[in-house]
Write a protein that holds these residues in place. Structure first.
Motif, short mmCIF file in Angstrom:
data_model
loop_
_atom_site.label_atom_id
_atom_site.label_comp_id
_atom_site.label_asym_id
_atom_site.label_seq_id
_atom_site.Cartn_x
_atom_site.Cartn_y
_atom_site.Cartn_z
N PRO B 24 0.80 -1.22 0.00
CA PRO B 24 0.00 0.00 0.00
C PRO B 24 0.84 1.27 0.00
O PRO B 24 2.05 1.23 0.13
CB PRO B 24 -0.79 -0.13 1.30
CG PRO B 24 0.10 -0.92 2.20
CD PRO B 24 0.87 -1.86 1.31
N GLY B 25 0.17 2.38 -0.18
CA GLY B 25 0.78 3.70 -0.16
C GLY B 25 -0.33 4.73 -0.22
O GLY B 25 -1.51 4.37 -0.38
N ALA B 26 0.05 5.99 -0.12
CA ALA B 26 -0.96 7.04 0.04
C ALA B 26 -2.03 7.02 -1.05
O ALA B 26 -3.21 7.14 -0.76
CB ALA B 26 -0.26 8.41 0.06
N THR B 27 -1.61 6.82 -2.31
CA THR B 27 -2.59 6.98 -3.40
C THR B 27 -3.46 5.75 -3.63
O THR B 27 -4.31 5.77 -4.51
CB THR B 27 -1.88 7.36 -4.72
OG1 THR B 27 -0.96 6.32 -5.04
CG2 THR B 27 -1.17 8.69 -4.61
N VAL B 28 -3.22 4.67 -2.89
CA VAL B 28 -4.15 3.53 -2.99
C VAL B 28 -4.87 3.30 -1.66
O VAL B 28 -5.54 2.29 -1.48
CB VAL B 28 -3.47 2.20 -3.43
CG1 VAL B 28 -3.38 2.14 -4.94
CG2 VAL B 28 -2.12 2.00 -2.80
N CYS B 29 -4.75 4.24 -0.75
CA CYS B 29 -5.41 4.08 0.55
C CYS B 29 -6.93 3.90 0.46
O CYS B 29 -7.48 3.07 1.18
CB CYS B 29 -5.03 5.22 1.49
SG CYS B 29 -3.52 4.82 2.40
N PRO B 30 -7.64 4.63 -0.40
CA PRO B 30 -9.09 4.40 -0.48
C PRO B 30 -9.41 2.95 -0.83
O PRO B 30 -10.32 2.33 -0.28
CB PRO B 30 -9.54 5.35 -1.60
CG PRO B 30 -8.50 6.41 -1.65
CD PRO B 30 -7.21 5.73 -1.27
N LEU B 31 -8.59 2.39 -1.75
CA LEU B 31 -8.80 1.01 -2.19
C LEU B 31 -8.47 0.02 -1.07
O LEU B 31 -9.23 -0.92 -0.82
CB LEU B 31 -7.89 0.79 -3.42
CG LEU B 31 -8.09 -0.43 -4.29
CD1 LEU B 31 -9.56 -0.71 -4.54
CD2 LEU B 31 -7.37 -0.20 -5.61
N TYR B 32 -7.35 0.24 -0.39
CA TYR B 32 -6.99 -0.65 0.72
C TYR B 32 -8.02 -0.58 1.85
O TYR B 32 -8.29 -1.57 2.52
CB TYR B 32 -5.57 -0.32 1.23
CG TYR B 32 -4.52 -1.10 0.48
CD1 TYR B 32 -3.97 -0.63 -0.71
CD2 TYR B 32 -4.11 -2.36 0.93
CE1 TYR B 32 -3.04 -1.36 -1.42
CE2 TYR B 32 -3.17 -3.10 0.22
CZ TYR B 32 -2.64 -2.60 -0.95
OH TYR B 32 -1.72 -3.34 -1.65
N ASP B 33 -8.61 0.59 2.01
CA ASP B 33 -9.64 0.75 3.04
C ASP B 33 -10.82 -0.17 2.75
O ASP B 33 -11.36 -0.81 3.65
CB ASP B 33 -10.08 2.22 3.05
CG ASP B 33 -11.14 2.48 4.10
OD1 ASP B 33 -10.91 2.12 5.27
OD2 ASP B 33 -12.22 3.01 3.74
N LYS B 34 -11.21 -0.27 1.49
CA LYS B 34 -12.37 -1.10 1.13
C LYS B 34 -12.02 -2.58 1.05
O LYS B 34 -12.89 -3.44 1.18
CB LYS B 34 -12.97 -0.64 -0.21
CG LYS B 34 -13.48 0.79 -0.20
CD LYS B 34 -14.53 1.04 0.88
CE LYS B 34 -14.90 2.52 0.94
NZ LYS B 34 -15.58 2.86 2.22
N LEU B 35 -10.74 -2.88 0.82
CA LEU B 35 -10.32 -4.28 0.69
C LEU B 35 -10.54 -5.07 1.97
O LEU B 35 -10.83 -6.28 1.92
CB LEU B 35 -8.83 -4.35 0.34
CG LEU B 35 -8.46 -4.52 -1.13
CD1 LEU B 35 -6.95 -4.68 -1.26
CD2 LEU B 35 -9.17 -5.71 -1.75
N THR B 36 -10.43 -4.41 3.11
CA THR B 36 -10.58 -5.14 4.38
C THR B 36 -11.99 -5.70 4.52
O THR B 36 -12.21 -6.63 5.28
CB THR B 36 -10.30 -4.23 5.59
OG1 THR B 36 -11.19 -3.12 5.53
CG2 THR B 36 -8.86 -3.73 5.58
N LYS B 37 -12.94 -5.14 3.77
CA LYS B 37 -14.33 -5.62 3.87
C LYS B 37 -14.63 -6.69 2.82
O LYS B 37 -15.77 -7.13 2.68
CB LYS B 37 -15.29 -4.43 3.70
CG LYS B 37 -15.15 -3.41 4.82
CD LYS B 37 -15.90 -2.12 4.51
CE LYS B 37 -15.59 -1.04 5.53
NZ LYS B 37 -14.22 -0.48 5.43
N SER B 38 -13.62 -7.09 2.07
CA SER B 38 -13.84 -8.03 0.98
C SER B 38 -13.34 -9.42 1.36
O SER B 38 -12.51 -9.59 2.27
CB SER B 38 -13.11 -7.54 -0.27
OG SER B 38 -13.07 -8.55 -1.23
N SER B 39 -13.83 -10.43 0.61
CA SER B 39 -13.35 -11.80 0.82
C SER B 39 -11.99 -12.01 0.15
O SER B 39 -11.33 -13.02 0.37
CB SER B 39 -14.37 -12.77 0.22
OG SER B 39 -14.52 -12.49 -1.16
N ILE B 40 -11.59 -11.06 -0.67
CA ILE B 40 -10.31 -11.20 -1.37
C ILE B 40 -9.17 -11.08 -0.35
O ILE B 40 -9.17 -10.17 0.47
CB ILE B 40 -10.16 -10.11 -2.46
CG1 ILE B 40 -11.28 -10.25 -3.49
CG2 ILE B 40 -8.80 -10.19 -3.13
CD1 ILE B 40 -11.36 -9.10 -4.48
#
Lengths: 161, 538
Positions: B24-40
């Protein structure tokens, strides 16, 4: 040997960069490249003049076809196409040279599109060889600037790419 | 309305993505934030390059695109080597990179890099997403482009604001790209010409490359060569296309290949190339080959046909499909004379598996290792002498041999093994590397530990960059320049520092027992093999 290749591409950002990058990367020699929109606003036409043997022409065609944004590629037969280039030539001249230059432009069926006390700007649209000839004829005078487009071409008759 | 980041996660779930390899890094933080709620599941790598390689190992075994994800700027540029590696070996990847906010693009702000521009020569296609509403279509297209035709990496660069922008989620059912319609079926006329060429040939040979795996056509290839009795050679990417012990398999061709494989090509009157690029490493003198040999070239990428070798019959399409089409025409069975002569010559080859005075014999070792491993094992070879030892001596039965063939990227084997193991948890996965390449990837031991990935690691240690040393010996009057690895750590101790069990062996006497110990260990294990620095690759 010169090959004229007509390429229909998606009209979107980055396409030209991809295609010019491809030529640089693979060492293809491009004499000229002209891009413009077509009858369909989502499609642009790139007309390429490529210098090389048949192997190069085939490689250029195949590599272009491989690009996702390239819709169609056609190597055009030199004999069966109408080719045009547009040129603007600015010539610096003295008052007594003006008449001679106007004569040349008339014979070549060009047009004087701008004039000042010391310069003339000539416009001509024709086959690339004719454009070369115009520039050659004007070269004894003081050509200060030339702007020339790449060749564009369409097949003669009903044929389309 | 959902956010761009939520849309990305939803699209990835729709594509059946199991794993994302990323950092991760600053510009993918929105995506990483949502990933925790996924089964992936997200696998945190220790360097972005390995995210790409792990996705590559995963993709090659799972037969669907591997997904990796990094931040903008250095995160993205670190990924380039992995993209280039995947591109050269036609491995399907979908790579996501964060990008600075779209209104700042082009201003050289913090961690901004023109990654679509930089990666352009190494990607099959790339996107710089301008509108969140385009994300569902773009992601669907990316998976389609990556996995169809000649597979390859696709890059999606997503500005951070696009990840937080809202959209009405709508994903088109089908992909419609008018400029992209790969040919699958071979042209009927060309198939007939292939048939005639086979029937007229006295000494046909098949040269198979990595394309056969992309087409999943191994079974068809074996049926084809057996039913008409044609010998097979492979490129490095094609190793394992048919079992390496198969009587019709003559080995890998090329600079580092088997003499009998090269002989077969030179003596042949018909060379059937399937899914191979015929690069300089594979065919040393294309001009010599084409002089007396008719060439059939089967490839899904028309741009590969005729690029490096004049082709007599080009056939564009999917290798599996074309092999079926040719078999339907019932080609004549070829005489046994040609194959018997080659088989006999193959029997005559003496394999150099003698024990060494000092250190282990790496050729004998990898042979023993691969024979000890289960039939369907996955063998990941790195780059350098270890790759040549592995390619020439590893026995592939029903498993796979994974290596960076086209790019020759050092540091590929361990991350590829991680990806492969996650793709096939029930299969044995081994990574074989040198001490040079090990030090380009040893940070991934942490990834292995964090995720309990059961891979076995073999490090061939000779304290040299052996393959470069060989070049310097042959072509630079033995002037060894910058190939000495003095200063390297104790590799077994490095493993131990990660809590990874391991041992060092320096004699073939211990090899069998050490391999058994490694394979018997539940979980990751590292075996260091001491090799003499003058051990040749061939």
């Amino acid at each position: 040997m010169k090959h004229t290749i007509s390429v229909l591409v998606e009209n979107k950002a980055g396409v030209l960069a991809r295609i010019s990058g491809l030529f640089a990367r693979r060492g293809f020699n491009i004499d000229s490249l002209a891009v413009g929109t077509t009858e369909d606003k989502n499609i642009s036409r790139i007309t390429l003049l490529v210098d090389g043997d048949d192997y190069i022409a085939e490689q250029v065609t195949k590599q272009l076809n491989k690009q996702i944004d390239v819709i169609k590629v056609r190597k055009l037969d030199q004999e069966e196409i109408t080719r045009r280039e547009l040129v603007l030539v600015k010539v610096k001249m003295s008052a007594d040279q003006r008449g001679e230059i106007i004569d040349i432009v008339k014979i070549m069926q060009g047009e004087i599109v701008d004039i000042s006390h010391t310069t003339l700007t000539v416009e001509m649209s024709d086959k690339p060889e004719k454009i070369d000839l115009l520039i050659d004829l004007l070269s004894p005078y003081n050509i200060v600037e030339v702007a020339r487009t790449g060749t564009i071409a369409l097949q003669k008759g009903a044929a389309i790419v | 309305m959902i956010t761009g980041a939520e849309a990305i996660v939803r699209c990835l779930e729709n594509e059946g993505v199991e794993y994302i390899f990323g950092y991760p890094g600053a510009t993918v933080c929105p995506l990483y934030d949502k990933l925790t709620k996924s089964s992936i599941k997200h696998i945190l790598v220790r360097h972005e390059q390995h995210a790409g390689h792990e996705a590559s190992g995963y993709a090659r075994i799972k037969k669907r695109p591997g997904v990796c994800m990094t931040t903008s700027g250095p995160g993205a540029t670190n990924l380039i080597t992995a993209l280039a590696t995947a591109y050269m070996d036609s491995v399907p990847l979908v790579a996501f990179t964060g990008q600075v906010s779209s209104e700042l693009l082009g201003r050289d702000v913090f961690q901004e890099a023109d990654i679509t521009g930089a990666a352009e020569p190494f990607t099959k296609y790339s996107y710089l997403v301008k509108n969140a509403a385009d994300l569902p279509r773009i992601i669907k297209e990316a998976f389609h482009i990556a996995s169809t035709g000649r597979p390859g990496p696709v890059l999606i660069d997503i500005p951070v604001n696009v990840q937080t922008d809202k959209l009405d989620f709508y994903q088109p059912e089908a992909v419609d790209l008018r400029g992209y319609k790969p040919t699958i079926k071979g042209h009927a006329g060309q198939i007939k010409r292939v048939l005639r060429a086979i029937n007229n040939a006295q000494r046909p040979v098949i040269c198979v490359g990595g394309g056969i795996f992309a087409a999943e056509g191994q079974k068809e290839l074996q049926q084809f060569c057996e039913s008409i009795n044609i010998p097979v050679v492979s490129t490095m990417m094609g190793i394992g296309a048919i079992p390496t012990a198969h009587p019709l398999y003559m080995g890998m061709l090329g600079m580092h290949g088997k003499s009998i494989a090269n002989r077969a090509i030179i003596d042949s009157d018909l060379l059937i190339i399937i899914g191979a690029r015929v690069s300089d490493r594979a065919v040393l003198l294309p001009a010599n080959v084409s002089k007396n040999t008719k060439i059939v070239h089967i490839d899904i990428d028309p741009a590969e046909i005729g690029k490096n070798l004049d082709t007599f019959i080009p056939v564009v399409g999917d290798a599996k499909e074309i092999l079926r089409q040719v078999m339907e025409e019932e080609p004549e069975k070829k005489s046994v004379e040609w194959t018997d002569a080659l088989k006999a010559a193959r029997e005559m080859l003496t394999l150099d598996y003698e024990p060494r005075k000092a250190g282990i014999n790496p050729k004998a070792f990898v042979h023993l290792l691969s024979r000890t491993l289960p039939d369907d094992h996955i063998y990941c070879a790195d780059v350098g002498q270890n790759q040549i030892w592995s390619a020439g001596n590893c026995e592939v039965r029903t498993g796979r041999f994974l290596t960076s063939g086209g790019m020759g990227t050092m540091g590929y084997s361990i991350p590829a093994a991680i990806g492969a193991k996650l793709a096939a948890p029930d299969r044995a996965v081994v990574a074989v590397c040198g001490d040079g390449s090990f030090q380009m990837q040893m940070m991934e031991l942490a990834t292995i530990c964090q995720n309990n990935v059961d891979v076995k690691i073999v490090v061939m240690k000779n304290n040299k960059l052996g393959l470069v040393k060989e070049i310097q010996r042959k072509s630079y009057k033995n002037n060894e320049s910058a190939v000495d690895l003095t200063g390297s750590p104790d590799i077994v101790a490095i493993a131990a520092a990660y809590g990874i069990p391991g041992r060092r062996i320096d004699s073939m006497d211990a090899a069998e027992e050490a391999i058994a110990q490694m394979l018997g260990n539940k979980g990751v294990y590292l075996l260091e093999c001491v090799v003499d620095e003058n051990e040749p690759s061939m």
